[in-house]
Design a protein around this motif. Structure first.
Motif, PDB file in Angstrom:
ATOM      1  N   UNK A  18      42.456  35.965  36.336  1.00 30.42           N
ATOM      2  CA  UNK A  18      43.299  35.658  35.191  1.00 30.42           C
ATOM      3  C   UNK A  18      44.724  35.317  35.620  1.00 30.42           C
ATOM      4  N   UNK A  19      45.239  36.052  36.614  1.00 33.38           N
ATOM      5  CA  UNK A  19      46.570  35.730  37.133  1.00 33.38           C
ATOM      6  C   UNK A  19      46.587  34.303  37.680  1.00 33.38           C
ATOM      7  N   UNK A  20      45.521  33.941  38.418  1.00 30.59           N
ATOM      8  CA  UNK A  20      45.438  32.586  38.973  1.00 30.59           C
ATOM      9  C   UNK A  20      45.397  31.541  37.867  1.00 30.59           C
ATOM     10  N   UNK A  21      44.595  31.777  36.832  1.00 33.93           N
ATOM     11  CA  UNK A  21      44.506  30.831  35.720  1.00 33.93           C
ATOM     12  C   UNK A  21      45.853  30.668  35.034  1.00 33.93           C
ATOM     13  N   UNK A  22      46.533  31.774  34.781  1.00 32.84           N
ATOM     14  CA  UNK A  22      47.828  31.700  34.109  1.00 32.84           C
ATOM     15  C   UNK A  22      48.858  30.983  34.979  1.00 32.84           C
ATOM     16  N   UNK A  23      48.835  31.229  36.300  1.00 34.70           N
ATOM     17  CA  UNK A  23      49.766  30.563  37.201  1.00 34.70           C
ATOM     18  C   UNK A  23      49.535  29.049  37.217  1.00 34.70           C
ATOM     19  N   UNK A  24      48.266  28.642  37.308  1.00 30.53           N
ATOM     20  CA  UNK A  24      47.944  27.210  37.291  1.00 30.53           C
ATOM     21  C   UNK A  24      48.338  26.591  35.957  1.00 30.53           C
ATOM     22  N   UNK A  25      48.076  27.306  34.882  1.00 31.48           N
ATOM     23  CA  UNK A  25      48.365  26.776  33.542  1.00 31.48           C
ATOM     24  C   UNK A  25      49.849  26.541  33.337  1.00 31.48           C
ATOM     25  N   UNK A  26      50.673  27.538  33.690  1.00 27.02           N
ATOM     26  CA  UNK A  26      52.114  27.363  33.472  1.00 27.02           C
ATOM     27  C   UNK A  26      52.656  26.252  34.361  1.00 27.02           C
ATOM     28  N   UNK A  27      52.077  26.092  35.567  1.00 24.62           N
ATOM     29  CA  UNK A  27      52.507  25.016  36.435  1.00 24.62           C
ATOM     30  C   UNK A  27      52.202  23.643  35.863  1.00 24.62           C
ATOM     31  N   UNK A  29      51.724  22.877  32.715  1.00 23.30           N
ATOM     32  CA  UNK A  29      52.471  22.632  31.476  1.00 23.30           C
ATOM     33  C   UNK A  29      53.924  22.303  31.770  1.00 23.30           C
ATOM     34  N   UNK A  30      54.566  23.109  32.612  1.00 22.55           N
ATOM     35  CA  UNK A  30      55.995  22.899  32.861  1.00 22.55           C
ATOM     36  C   UNK A  30      56.245  21.599  33.616  1.00 22.55           C
ATOM     37  N   UNK A  31      55.243  21.107  34.332  1.00 27.22           N
ATOM     38  CA  UNK A  31      55.407  19.834  35.036  1.00 27.22           C
ATOM     39  C   UNK A  31      55.758  18.703  34.076  1.00 27.22           C
ATOM     40  N   UNK A  32      55.314  18.805  32.833  1.00 29.48           N
ATOM     41  CA  UNK A  32      55.597  17.755  31.851  1.00 29.48           C
ATOM     42  C   UNK A  32      57.094  17.510  31.684  1.00 29.48           C
ATOM     43  N   UNK A  33      57.894  18.560  31.861  1.00 25.75           N
ATOM     44  CA  UNK A  33      59.339  18.433  31.682  1.00 25.75           C
ATOM     45  C   UNK A  33      59.965  17.645  32.827  1.00 25.75           C
ATOM     46  N   UNK A  34      59.339  17.715  34.011  1.00 25.92           N
ATOM     47  CA  UNK A  34      59.994  17.222  35.223  1.00 25.92           C
ATOM     48  C   UNK A  34      59.427  15.917  35.758  1.00 25.92           C
ATOM     49  N   UNK A 119      56.403  22.045  25.609  1.00 20.48           N
ATOM     50  CA  UNK A 119      56.220  22.726  26.893  1.00 20.48           C
ATOM     51  C   UNK A 119      56.544  24.214  26.828  1.00 20.48           C
ATOM     52  N   UNK A 120      57.022  24.691  25.681  1.00 21.43           N
ATOM     53  CA  UNK A 120      57.339  26.114  25.567  1.00 21.43           C
ATOM     54  C   UNK A 120      56.096  26.984  25.535  1.00 21.43           C
ATOM     55  N   UNK A 121      54.912  26.386  25.503  1.00 21.58           N
ATOM     56  CA  UNK A 121      53.700  27.202  25.598  1.00 21.58           C
ATOM     57  C   UNK A 121      53.687  28.000  26.894  1.00 21.58           C
ATOM     58  N   UNK A 122      54.405  27.510  27.904  1.00 25.90           N
ATOM     59  CA  UNK A 122      54.574  28.269  29.148  1.00 25.90           C
ATOM     60  C   UNK A 122      55.134  29.653  28.851  1.00 25.90           C
ATOM     61  N   UNK A 123      56.124  29.706  27.973  1.00 22.36           N
ATOM     62  CA  UNK A 123      56.812  30.969  27.711  1.00 22.36           C
ATOM     63  C   UNK A 123      56.070  31.856  26.726  1.00 22.36           C
ATOM     64  N   UNK A 124      54.880  31.451  26.332  1.00 19.89           N
ATOM     65  CA  UNK A 124      53.948  32.360  25.674  1.00 19.89           C
ATOM     66  C   UNK A 124      52.995  32.956  26.696  1.00 19.89           C
ATOM     67  N   UNK A 125      52.674  32.186  27.729  1.00 14.80           N
ATOM     68  CA  UNK A 125      51.732  32.658  28.745  1.00 14.80           C
ATOM     69  C   UNK A 125      52.368  33.661  29.709  1.00 14.80           C
ATOM     70  N   UNK A 126      53.655  33.499  30.016  1.00 15.00           N
ATOM     71  CA  UNK A 126      54.297  34.432  30.950  1.00 15.00           C
ATOM     72  C   UNK A 126      54.407  35.841  30.356  1.00 15.00           C
ATOM     73  N   UNK A 127      54.889  36.018  29.106  1.00 13.16           N
ATOM     74  CA  UNK A 127      54.862  37.364  28.519  1.00 13.16           C
ATOM     75  C   UNK A 127      53.441  37.910  28.371  1.00 13.16           C
ATOM     76  N   UNK A 128      52.482  37.012  28.151  1.00 12.87           N
ATOM     77  CA  UNK A 128      51.081  37.428  28.057  1.00 12.87           C
ATOM     78  C   UNK A 128      50.648  38.089  29.367  1.00 12.87           C
ATOM     79  N   UNK A 129      51.025  37.483  30.506  1.00 15.18           N
ATOM     80  CA  UNK A 129      50.714  38.079  31.810  1.00 15.18           C
ATOM     81  C   UNK A 129      51.405  39.425  31.967  1.00 15.18           C
ATOM     82  N   UNK A 148      53.468  29.876  40.150  1.00 19.82           N
ATOM     83  CA  UNK A 148      52.766  28.710  39.613  1.00 19.82           C
ATOM     84  C   UNK A 148      53.702  27.821  38.833  1.00 19.82           C
ATOM     85  N   UNK A 149      54.587  28.434  38.045  1.00 20.71           N
ATOM     86  CA  UNK A 149      55.550  27.655  37.279  1.00 20.71           C
ATOM     87  C   UNK A 149      56.470  26.866  38.203  1.00 20.71           C
TER      88      UNK A 149
END
Length: 402
Positions: A18-27, A29-34, A119-129, A148-149
């Motif tokens: 689950x940690x791996x999935x969350x790390x990949x997911x936030x990475x 998602x946040x890539x969209x900003x950059x 892209x703020x869905x990242x900041x829902x996944x980090x508190x979830x972890x 991952x982020x």
């Protein structure tokens, strides 16, 4: 991904998968900003934007992210988190498709704001972890997730440059939209539901943000620290592609992509910082991060532009800057996540919003500084941002332990 649905129990746990999935997911998602940062030149040329106006691409994306943090992330303390996260990811898919398909400046910039907001869905996944992690290892779990982020932030630029060289900059955003579709489906199936315990209304949640900001000194302090560092980070990565593409270096998009890969090394600081925070070493680690960030800009000016030594020092500066910014981000999130599970989404949203304002200012200053005085003026501005935060940091030693 066999994860217990009982995410509100008194003995939280989280699997490595689950940690791996969350790390990949936030990475992802946040890539969209950059993605747009190294593409400012070709995008501006195609849309007919001036160099000064081109800085709005990164600035508006980051301001959109800040708006989403204040308006959408607090819902993580009210609405079931899996539904909320997947829904916001869907908005990101629509925004990316719009960026890829429009041909006029105004709708393009509006879609950039949409990418930032979604892209703020990242900041829902980090508190979830953080919620799933036991207290004794919360810093390490957050650190691994944030690695991952940071990898997403750092890899987004070279990936965007390489795809643009092979196809076009529009292909980057079509790819991003496809990734969001796949990721939304995966998270819907893999994430256990998490219904927040907080009982309130949306209006009350928004109203509480002001009280949380005023009544939580550590939130303000950590937000200001990272606003300074993230401002310098955004300034560097907005301006350095312009320097590398200039006659001094004459690098292609592929060359700029290879340069950006150097910054990926900075992501190793995330789990290190998390472990330091778990051991109670957040305060000295924060000061070290600020000093390293300031020194990175001084180092970048120690050799003439266009020389091999100058390019080498730029690479080292990128690694040092990314290392310090990653470490400080994790230290700050560890500090605010211990303040209470029912507040995490709002505290995290406020924290990220504060420092993303710094990021937006840094991006705007990058375009102005480079146009007015080239790399040297830009680098002095980048040095000043963490340097000015150091006196405020020094005051922490006279306050209660954080």
């Amino acid at each position: 991904m066999n994860q217990s649905n009982q995410t509100n129990n008194s003995h939280p746990s989280i699997s490595s998968a689950m940690v791996f999935l969350l790390a990949v997911s936030v990475g992802l998602i946040v890539a969209n900003i950059y993605y747009s940062q190294p593409l400012i030149g070709p995008i501006a040329r195609e849309l007919g934007m001036s160099p000064q106006a081109a800085g709005l691409i990164a600035t508006l994306t980051q301001l959109g992210y800040g708006a989403g943090l204040l308006l959408l992330v607090p819902l993580g303390d009210l609405i079931e988190n899996r539904k909320l996260t997947v829904g916001i990811i869907g908005l990101g898919m629509i925004a990316s498709l719009t960026v890829a398909s429009v041909s006029h400046t105004l709708p393009f910039l509006l879609a950039c704001i949409g990418i930032g907001i979604s892209s703020v869905s990242v900041q829902l996944l980090v508190p979830y972890a953080a919620h799933l992690a036991p207290e004794a290892m919360r810093g390490r779990v957050v650190g691994k997730t944030m690695s991952g982020l940071m990898l997403g932030i750092m890899l987004a630029r070279p990936v965007a440059s390489l795809i643009t060289d092979l196809w076009s900059w529009q292909a980057v955003f079509y790819m991003a939209a496809g990734i969001m579709v796949v990721l939304g489906c995966v998270l819907w199936r893999a994430l256990p539901p998490r219904q927040p315990e907080h009982q309130s209304t949306y209006g009350a949640l928004l109203a509480s943000l002001g009280h949380l900001l005023m009544d939580t000194p550590i939130l303000r302090r950590r937000g200001i620290y990272h606003a300074a560092l993230f401002g310098s980070f955004s300034l560097f990565w907005t301006a350095v592609p312009l320097l590398l593409a200039s006659p001094a270096y004459g690098l292609s998009q592929t060359g700029i992509a290879l340069f950006a890969l150097a910054g990926v090394a900075g992501a190793i600081s995330a789990p290190i910082a998390g472990a330091m925070a778990d051991h109670g070493w957040s305060r000295p680690a924060t000061g070290i991060a600020m000093i390293i960030a300031a020194l990175a800009f001084l180092l970048s000016m120690c050799a003439p532009a266009g020389t091999n030594l100058g390019l080498g020092l730029l690479v080292v500066s990128a690694i040092l800057l990314d290392f310090s910014v990653t470490a400080n981000l994790v230290l700050g999130q560890r500090a605010i996540f211990i303040l209470g599970a029912t507040l995490r989404s709002r505290l995290n949203g406020l924290y990220i919003a504060i420092f993303f304002v710094g990021g937006a200012i840094g991006s705007a200053l990058a375009g102005w500084g480079y146009a007015q005085g080239g790399w040297n003026l830009t680098a002095w501005i980048g040095f000043a941002l963490p340097a000015l935060a150091l006196p405020y940091y020094a005051m922490e030693w006279r306050t209660e332990k954080t």
